[in-house]
Design a protein around this motif. Structure first.
Motif, PDB file in Angstrom:
ATOM      1  N   VAL A  26       0.764  -1.220   0.127  1.00  0.00           N
ATOM      2  CA  VAL A  26       0.007   0.058  -0.171  1.00  0.00           C
ATOM      3  C   VAL A  26       0.733   1.393   0.095  1.00  0.00           C
ATOM      4  N   GLN A  27       2.085   1.129   0.735  1.00  0.00           N
ATOM      5  CA  GLN A  27       2.901   2.379   0.830  1.00  0.00           C
ATOM      6  C   GLN A  27       3.369   2.800  -0.393  1.00  0.00           C
ATOM      7  N   GLN A  28       3.819   1.497  -1.230  1.00  0.00           N
ATOM      8  CA  GLN A  28       4.446   1.990  -2.712  1.00  0.00           C
ATOM      9  C   GLN A  28       3.506   2.421  -3.477  1.00  0.00           C
ATOM     10  N   ALA A  29       2.268   1.944  -3.248  1.00  0.00           N
ATOM     11  CA  ALA A  29       1.057   2.460  -4.379  1.00  0.00           C
ATOM     12  C   ALA A  29       0.944   3.812  -4.170  1.00  0.00           C
ATOM     13  N   LEU A  30       0.808   4.257  -2.802  1.00  0.00           N
ATOM     14  CA  LEU A  30       0.879   5.728  -2.478  1.00  0.00           C
ATOM     15  C   LEU A  30       1.779   6.488  -3.032  1.00  0.00           C
ATOM     16  N   GLU A  31       3.150   6.105  -2.920  1.00  0.00           N
ATOM     17  CA  GLU A  31       4.198   6.742  -3.433  1.00  0.00           C
ATOM     18  C   GLU A  31       4.291   6.973  -4.969  1.00  0.00           C
ATOM     19  N   GLN A  32       3.529   5.961  -5.751  1.00  0.00           N
ATOM     20  CA  GLN A  32       3.618   5.822  -6.933  1.00  0.00           C
ATOM     21  C   GLN A  32       2.537   6.972  -7.387  1.00  0.00           C
ATOM     22  N   ALA A  33       1.451   6.844  -6.711  1.00  0.00           N
ATOM     23  CA  ALA A  33       0.286   8.016  -7.125  1.00  0.00           C
ATOM     24  C   ALA A  33       0.869   9.430  -6.959  1.00  0.00           C
ATOM     25  N   VAL A  34       1.436   9.746  -5.866  1.00  0.00           N
ATOM     26  CA  VAL A  34       2.107  10.824  -5.543  1.00  0.00           C
ATOM     27  C   VAL A  34       3.080  11.315  -6.852  1.00  0.00           C
ATOM     28  N   ALA A  35       4.110  10.337  -7.124  1.00  0.00           N
ATOM     29  CA  ALA A  35       4.603  10.444  -8.106  1.00  0.00           C
ATOM     30  C   ALA A  35       4.221  10.791  -9.570  1.00  0.00           C
ATOM     31  N   LYS A  36       2.934  10.454  -9.693  1.00  0.00           N
ATOM     32  CA  LYS A  36       2.230  10.887 -11.073  1.00  0.00           C
ATOM     33  C   LYS A  36       1.405  12.164 -10.736  1.00  0.00           C
ATOM     34  N   ILE A 260      -5.330   1.905  -6.645  1.00  0.00           N
ATOM     35  CA  ILE A 260      -4.508   2.958  -7.161  1.00  0.00           C
ATOM     36  C   ILE A 260      -3.841   2.332  -8.546  1.00  0.00           C
ATOM     37  N   GLU A 261      -3.548   1.009  -8.457  1.00  0.00           N
ATOM     38  CA  GLU A 261      -2.939   0.251  -9.690  1.00  0.00           C
ATOM     39  C   GLU A 261      -3.874   0.416 -10.790  1.00  0.00           C
ATOM     40  N   GLN A 262      -5.034   0.037 -10.358  1.00  0.00           N
ATOM     41  CA  GLN A 262      -6.180  -0.352 -11.491  1.00  0.00           C
ATOM     42  C   GLN A 262      -6.716   1.245 -12.088  1.00  0.00           C
ATOM     43  N   PHE A 263      -6.794   2.117 -11.158  1.00  0.00           N
ATOM     44  CA  PHE A 263      -7.442   3.420 -11.693  1.00  0.00           C
ATOM     45  C   PHE A 263      -6.610   4.579 -11.877  1.00  0.00           C
ATOM     46  N   VAL A 264      -5.603   4.379 -11.097  1.00  0.00           N
ATOM     47  CA  VAL A 264      -4.370   5.731 -11.324  1.00  0.00           C
ATOM     48  C   VAL A 264      -3.140   5.368 -12.195  1.00  0.00           C
ATOM     49  N   LEU A 265      -2.552   4.088 -11.803  1.00  0.00           N
ATOM     50  CA  LEU A 265      -1.558   3.604 -12.665  1.00  0.00           C
ATOM     51  C   LEU A 265      -1.803   2.578 -13.728  1.00  0.00           C
ATOM     52  N   ASN A 266      -3.031   2.609 -13.723  1.00  0.00           N
ATOM     53  CA  ASN A 266      -3.577   1.696 -15.109  1.00  0.00           C
ATOM     54  C   ASN A 266      -3.141   0.555 -15.265  1.00  0.00           C
ATOM     55  N   GLN A 267      -2.685  -0.160 -13.949  1.00  0.00           N
ATOM     56  CA  GLN A 267      -2.245  -1.574 -14.367  1.00  0.00           C
ATOM     57  C   GLN A 267      -3.301  -2.411 -13.764  1.00  0.00           C
ATOM     58  N   ASP A 268      -3.575  -3.720 -14.665  1.00  0.00           N
ATOM     59  CA  ASP A 268      -4.678  -4.471 -14.265  1.00  0.00           C
ATOM     60  C   ASP A 268      -4.049  -5.334 -13.053  1.00  0.00           C
TER      61      ASP A 268
END
Length: 268
Positions: A26-36, A260-268
């Protein structure tokens, strides 16, 4: 596909797992979203003092929504952006009723938790949220001070019976909600996560359609209803799942990461 610009995440049973931890995933996903360049914020019933510890641990540096939406405060300079206090008259009515019917009532003043007496309900609540508390036997004087939230702790079925009574007593002045089965919470009418999310979207210059809200309890329904994408956790109560646009995995299965992966990073 919508480019989401703001994500508001509930804390308990949503962002954190049952061990009260933000998992590495979850922490990594938060950071990836902020990076975008996506604004990631928290939206919680918790007091600011309690919520900001988690926000800082996860590296967030934006305003966070606390007290169900009655207070939005910057993490960087602690500037208050949005604040709604419980109306004094309604607070007094609530206090009188609780005194008469021997209900445990607590209030928050200057981000400190006060109760009339020390009891197991208070001790358990503060252990759960790692919150210090203060006992003030002359509780009437606390009622006359500005508060973003008042809270009653009791058995879930009993609280359900009380809700119509309180709606009749103070419902025209207060927003009444349950954050957990044992917690009945009272805020200003505009002290909801929905009002707060609307305020923050405007603050950051994005449309509500470009926001995501993630939660598990009924106190999250206002923000799920007004967000572009309202997400219920896999462990959410059924009524919240019923109104959600999407149901993700549970808080113990990195449900926030999946969103976050599905709707922000667009990773299925």
């Amino acid at each position: 596909m919508t480019q989401y610009k703001l994500i508001a995440i509930d804390i308990d049973d949503t962002l954190i797992n049952d061990e009260k931890e933000v998992t590495p995933g979850v922490q990594q996903a938060l950071e990836q979203a902020v990076a975008k360049d996506v604004v990631v914020t928290l939206a919680t019933g918790r007091a600011y003092a309690s919520a900001q510890k988690i926000a800082r641990q996860t590296g967030l540096n934006v305003p966070i929504i606390t007290y169900q939406g009655a207070l939005i405060k910057n993490l960087l300079d602690e500037k208050v952006l949005y604040e709604r206090f419980v109306p004094m008259d309604a607070a007094r009515k609530l206090f009188d009723y609780c005194l008469e019917h021997d209900l445990h009532l607590q209030t928050y003043i200057d981000d400190k938790l006060y109760a009339r007496e020390e009891n197991q309900k208070l001790i358990d609540y503060c252990a759960l949220n790692k919150t210090p508390y203060y006992v003030e036997p002359d509780f009437a004087k606390m009622i006359h001070q500005p508060t973003p939230k008042m809270l009653i702790i009791d058995e879930p079925d009993y609280l359900d019976e009380l809700i119509p009574i309180f709606q009749e007593l103070v419902g025209d002045q207060m927003h009444i909600t349950k954050s957990k089965p044992h917690f009945l919470e009272f805020m200003h009418k505009e002290g909801t996560k929905g009002h707060a999310l609307t305020f923050l979207a405007n603050h950051f210059g994005c449309k509500l359609e470009e926001t995501i809200a993630i939660g598990d309890s009924w106190n999250d329904h206002e923000m799920l209803e007004c967000a572009g994408l309202g997400v219920a956790m896999g462990n959410a109560i059924q009524p919240l799942k019923d109104i959600a646009d999407y149901v993700t995995a549970s808080n113990n299965e990195d449900g926030v990461k999946q969103v976050i992966e599905q709707f922000v990073l667009n990773q299925d």
